[in-house]
Design a protein around this motif. Structure first.
Motif, PDB file in Angstrom:
ATOM      1  N   ARG A  60       0.835  -1.215   0.000  1.00 38.22           N
ATOM      2  CA  ARG A  60       0.000   0.000   0.000  1.00 38.22           C
ATOM      3  C   ARG A  60       0.860   1.251   0.000  1.00 38.22           C
ATOM      4  O   ARG A  60       0.516   2.259  -0.616  1.00 38.22           O
ATOM      5  N   GLU A  61       1.988   1.170   0.696  1.00 37.01           N
ATOM      6  CA  GLU A  61       2.843   2.361   0.819  1.00 37.01           C
ATOM      7  C   GLU A  61       3.468   2.767  -0.511  1.00 37.01           C
ATOM      8  O   GLU A  61       3.710   3.948  -0.738  1.00 37.01           O
ATOM      9  N   VAL A  62       3.756   1.827  -1.354  1.00 34.34           N
ATOM     10  CA  VAL A  62       4.399   2.172  -2.613  1.00 34.34           C
ATOM     11  C   VAL A  62       3.397   2.449  -3.727  1.00 34.34           C
ATOM     12  O   VAL A  62       3.780   2.870  -4.804  1.00 34.34           O
ATOM     13  N   LEU A  63       2.142   2.219  -3.434  1.00 33.20           N
ATOM     14  CA  LEU A  63       1.119   2.555  -4.420  1.00 33.20           C
ATOM     15  C   LEU A  63       0.777   4.026  -4.304  1.00 33.20           C
ATOM     16  O   LEU A  63       1.003   4.636  -3.251  1.00 33.20           O
ATOM     17  N   PRO A  64       0.264   4.628  -5.363  1.00 35.96           N
ATOM     18  CA  PRO A  64      -0.138   6.029  -5.298  1.00 35.96           C
ATOM     19  C   PRO A  64      -1.010   6.297  -4.088  1.00 35.96           C
ATOM     20  O   PRO A  64      -1.850   5.471  -3.721  1.00 35.96           O
ATOM     21  N   SER A  65      -0.777   7.458  -3.488  1.00 38.66           N
ATOM     22  CA  SER A  65      -1.381   7.763  -2.190  1.00 38.66           C
ATOM     23  C   SER A  65      -2.894   7.824  -2.252  1.00 38.66           C
ATOM     24  O   SER A  65      -3.493   8.130  -3.275  1.00 38.66           O
ATOM     25  N   LEU A  66      -3.445   7.550  -1.127  1.00 37.94           N
ATOM     26  CA  LEU A  66      -4.886   7.601  -0.961  1.00 37.94           C
ATOM     27  C   LEU A  66      -5.247   8.757  -0.055  1.00 37.94           C
ATOM     28  O   LEU A  66      -4.395   9.275   0.649  1.00 37.94           O
ATOM     29  N   PRO A  67      -6.494   9.156  -0.044  1.00 38.11           N
ATOM     30  CA  PRO A  67      -6.923  10.107   0.983  1.00 38.11           C
ATOM     31  C   PRO A  67      -6.660   9.527   2.365  1.00 38.11           C
ATOM     32  O   PRO A  67      -6.642   8.302   2.539  1.00 38.11           O
ATOM     33  N   GLN A  78       5.027  11.046  -6.128  1.00 38.54           N
ATOM     34  CA  GLN A  78       4.390  12.013  -7.011  1.00 38.54           C
ATOM     35  C   GLN A  78       3.155  11.374  -7.597  1.00 38.54           C
ATOM     36  O   GLN A  78       2.967  11.315  -8.802  1.00 38.54           O
ATOM     37  N   SER A  79       2.352  10.887  -6.725  1.00 41.33           N
ATOM     38  CA  SER A  79       1.232  10.100  -7.173  1.00 41.33           C
ATOM     39  C   SER A  79       0.000  10.960  -7.384  1.00 41.33           C
ATOM     40  O   SER A  79      -0.099  12.055  -6.853  1.00 41.33           O
ATOM     41  N   PRO A  80      -0.916  10.419  -8.144  1.00 38.05           N
ATOM     42  CA  PRO A  80      -2.151  11.153  -8.349  1.00 38.05           C
ATOM     43  C   PRO A  80      -2.963  11.201  -7.073  1.00 38.05           C
ATOM     44  O   PRO A  80      -2.792  10.388  -6.173  1.00 38.05           O
ATOM     45  N   SER A  81      -3.826  12.107  -6.976  1.00 35.29           N
ATOM     46  CA  SER A  81      -4.674  12.185  -5.799  1.00 35.29           C
ATOM     47  C   SER A  81      -6.104  12.407  -6.235  1.00 35.29           C
ATOM     48  O   SER A  81      -6.377  12.810  -7.347  1.00 35.29           O
ATOM     49  N   GLU A 135     -10.349   1.673 -11.169  1.00 31.68           N
ATOM     50  CA  GLU A 135     -10.708   1.656 -12.576  1.00 31.68           C
ATOM     51  C   GLU A 135      -9.682   2.414 -13.402  1.00 31.68           C
ATOM     52  O   GLU A 135      -9.321   2.022 -14.499  1.00 31.68           O
ATOM     53  N   TYR A 136      -9.221   3.500 -12.818  1.00 35.13           N
ATOM     54  CA  TYR A 136      -8.319   4.381 -13.543  1.00 35.13           C
ATOM     55  C   TYR A 136      -7.081   3.661 -14.020  1.00 35.13           C
ATOM     56  O   TYR A 136      -6.613   3.857 -15.138  1.00 35.13           O
ATOM     57  N   TRP A 137      -6.552   2.800 -13.165  1.00 35.18           N
ATOM     58  CA  TRP A 137      -5.318   2.100 -13.499  1.00 35.18           C
ATOM     59  C   TRP A 137      -5.575   0.787 -14.208  1.00 35.18           C
ATOM     60  O   TRP A 137      -4.684  -0.026 -14.368  1.00 35.18           O
ATOM     61  N   GLN A 138      -6.779   0.582 -14.565  1.00 34.92           N
ATOM     62  CA  GLN A 138      -7.123  -0.712 -15.117  1.00 34.92           C
ATOM     63  C   GLN A 138      -7.138  -0.703 -16.638  1.00 34.92           C
ATOM     64  O   GLN A 138      -7.819   0.096 -17.242  1.00 34.92           O
ATOM     65  N   PRO A 139      -6.380  -1.592 -17.251  1.00 30.77           N
ATOM     66  CA  PRO A 139      -6.437  -1.690 -18.700  1.00 30.77           C
ATOM     67  C   PRO A 139      -7.845  -2.008 -19.149  1.00 30.77           C
ATOM     68  O   PRO A 139      -8.546  -2.785 -18.503  1.00 30.77           O
ATOM     69  N   ALA A 140      -8.231  -1.393 -20.265  1.00 27.44           N
ATOM     70  CA  ALA A 140      -9.616  -1.510 -20.711  1.00 27.44           C
ATOM     71  C   ALA A 140     -10.059  -2.957 -20.869  1.00 27.44           C
ATOM     72  O   ALA A 140     -11.159  -3.322 -20.463  1.00 27.44           O
ATOM     73  N   GLU A 141      -9.191  -3.781 -21.414  1.00 30.79           N
ATOM     74  CA  GLU A 141      -9.611  -5.162 -21.673  1.00 30.79           C
ATOM     75  C   GLU A 141      -9.730  -5.969 -20.402  1.00 30.79           C
ATOM     76  O   GLU A 141     -10.188  -7.092 -20.412  1.00 30.79           O
ATOM     77  N   HIS A 142      -9.290  -5.390 -19.285  1.00 27.56           N
ATOM     78  CA  HIS A 142      -9.353  -6.141 -18.019  1.00 27.56           C
ATOM     79  C   HIS A 142     -10.488  -5.669 -17.139  1.00 27.56           C
ATOM     80  O   HIS A 142     -10.661  -6.161 -16.054  1.00 27.56           O
ATOM     81  N   ARG A 143     -11.230  -4.705 -17.587  1.00 28.53           N
ATOM     82  CA  ARG A 143     -12.148  -4.062 -16.648  1.00 28.53           C
ATOM     83  C   ARG A 143     -13.275  -4.965 -16.191  1.00 28.53           C
ATOM     84  O   ARG A 143     -13.849  -4.744 -15.150  1.00 28.53           O
ATOM     85  N   THR A 155      -6.132  -3.650  -2.796  1.00 29.47           N
ATOM     86  CA  THR A 155      -4.685  -3.426  -2.870  1.00 29.47           C
ATOM     87  C   THR A 155      -4.056  -4.292  -3.957  1.00 29.47           C
ATOM     88  O   THR A 155      -3.259  -3.815  -4.772  1.00 29.47           O
ATOM     89  N   LEU A 156      -4.437  -5.538  -3.986  1.00 28.50           N
ATOM     90  CA  LEU A 156      -3.879  -6.451  -4.986  1.00 28.50           C
ATOM     91  C   LEU A 156      -4.301  -6.049  -6.393  1.00 28.50           C
ATOM     92  O   LEU A 156      -3.495  -6.043  -7.330  1.00 28.50           O
TER      93      LEU A 156
END
Length: 213
Positions: free
Chosen positions: A106-113, A162-165, A193-201, A123-124
Motif C-alpha cells: 500500500r505504501e508504494v502505491l499512489p497515495s490515498l486520501p 508524485q502520485s495522483p490524488s 478503474e483508472y489504473w485498469q487496462p480496458a480489456e481487463h475491466r 490493494t492487490l
DNA sequence: TAGGCCATCTGGTCCT
DNA sequence: AGGACCAGATGGCCTA
C-alpha cells in the motif's frame, strides 16, 4: 466464541512465558483481549477442544490397571493441545506477516486520501493495474510514442511520492460518479478503474491472455 | 439490519 | 515429526 489475538515474538518462549501476549496489532479489536493463560488460546467452545476433552474422559477408566494408559492418554492430549496452540501461533504470525507485506505494498502505491485504506483485494487489484500501467507506459516510450494513452497523468512522473490524488473520501465500495479517463479518479473504486487496462475491466485480476498473475 | 471486511481457529495436505 | 500453506468456518466491527 471469544477470539484472542496475541502476538508472539518467539513461540517456544511465549508458550511457557507468563505473559505471552502483547497487544500490538493495528487491527486489534477492543473487544478482543489477550490472556496469559495459554489454554485460553483455544476457544472454550471449539469443536477440537471439546473433542479433546471428550477423549480425555474416555481415556479415564477407573481401574488401577489402566492407570498407565490414562496417563498416556493425558499426555497425548497435552501434546495435541500444545501442537494446536503452536500451530495457531504460527498461523497468526504468518497472517501478520502477510498483512505487513500488504501494508508495504500500500505504501508504494499512489497515495490515498487520509482515511481511505485499500482493502486487501483492492490493494492487490490496484497493484496489478498500476504495474500494468507502468509497463504500458514503458512500452509506449520505447516505441517513441509521445502521446500516452494513460492520460491525464504521465505515469513516468508518477512515482509513489508524485502520485495522483483524488478528493472524494467515500468508502471503497462507493463511487463518486462516472469516471472519465480524461479526469483523475475521484474515489477508491474510480482509482482502481483508472489504473485498469480496458480489456481487463470486467475481470481485473484476469489478464487478457488468461494467465492469472 | 444486512453485507462487507477482517482476524482467528481449525483440520487437511504437502514438503523438508 | 514438525512446519508452511491453504481454505472453510466463525464471530466481531463497521457502514449504508
Amino acid at each position: 466464541m471469544v477470539l484472542l489475538k496475541c502476538e508472539y515474538r518467539d513461540e517456544e518462549e511465549e508458550l511457557t512465558s507468563a505473559s505471552p501476549c502483547s497487544v500490538s496489532s493495528s487491527h486489534m479489536s477492543p473487544a478482543q483481549t489477550c490472556s496469559s493463560d495459554d489454554e485460553q488460546l483455544l476457544s472454550p467452545t471449539s469443536p477440537a477442544l471439546m473433542h479433546l476433552q471428550a477423549q480425555e474422559q474416555e481415556n479415564s477408566p477407573p481401574s488401577r490397571r489402566s492407570r498407565p494408559r490414562t496417563k498416556n492418554g493425558e499426555t497425548v492430549l497435552k501434546v495435541k493441545k500444545t501442537r494446536r496452540i503452536k500451530a495457531n501461533n504460527r498461523e497468526r504470525n504468518r497472517m501478520h506477516h502477510l498483512n505487513s507485506a500488504l501494508d508495504s505494498l500500500r505504501e508504494v502505491l499512489p497515495s490515498l486520501p487520509e482515511d481511505a485504506k485499500l482493502t486487501k483485494i483492492e490493494t492487490l487489484r490496484f497493484a496489478y493495474n498500476y504495474i500494468w500501467a507502468l509497463s504500458e507506459t514503458l512500452r509506449l516510450a520505447e516505441h517513441g510514442s509521445s502521446a500516452s494513452t494513460l492520460s491525464p497523468m504521465s505515469v513516468q512522473d508518477s512515482s509513489p511520492s508524485q502520485s495522483p490524488s483524488w478528493s472524494c473520501s467515500s468508502s471503497p465500495s462507493s463511487s463518486c460518479g462516472s469516471f472519465s479517463p480524461a479526469s483523475p479518479a475521484s474515489s477508491t473504486s474510480d482509482m482502481l478503474e483508472y489504473w485498469q487496462p480496458a480489456e481487463h475491466r470486467m475481470n481485473p485480476f484476469m489478464p487478457a491472455s488468461g494467465a492469472f498473475i
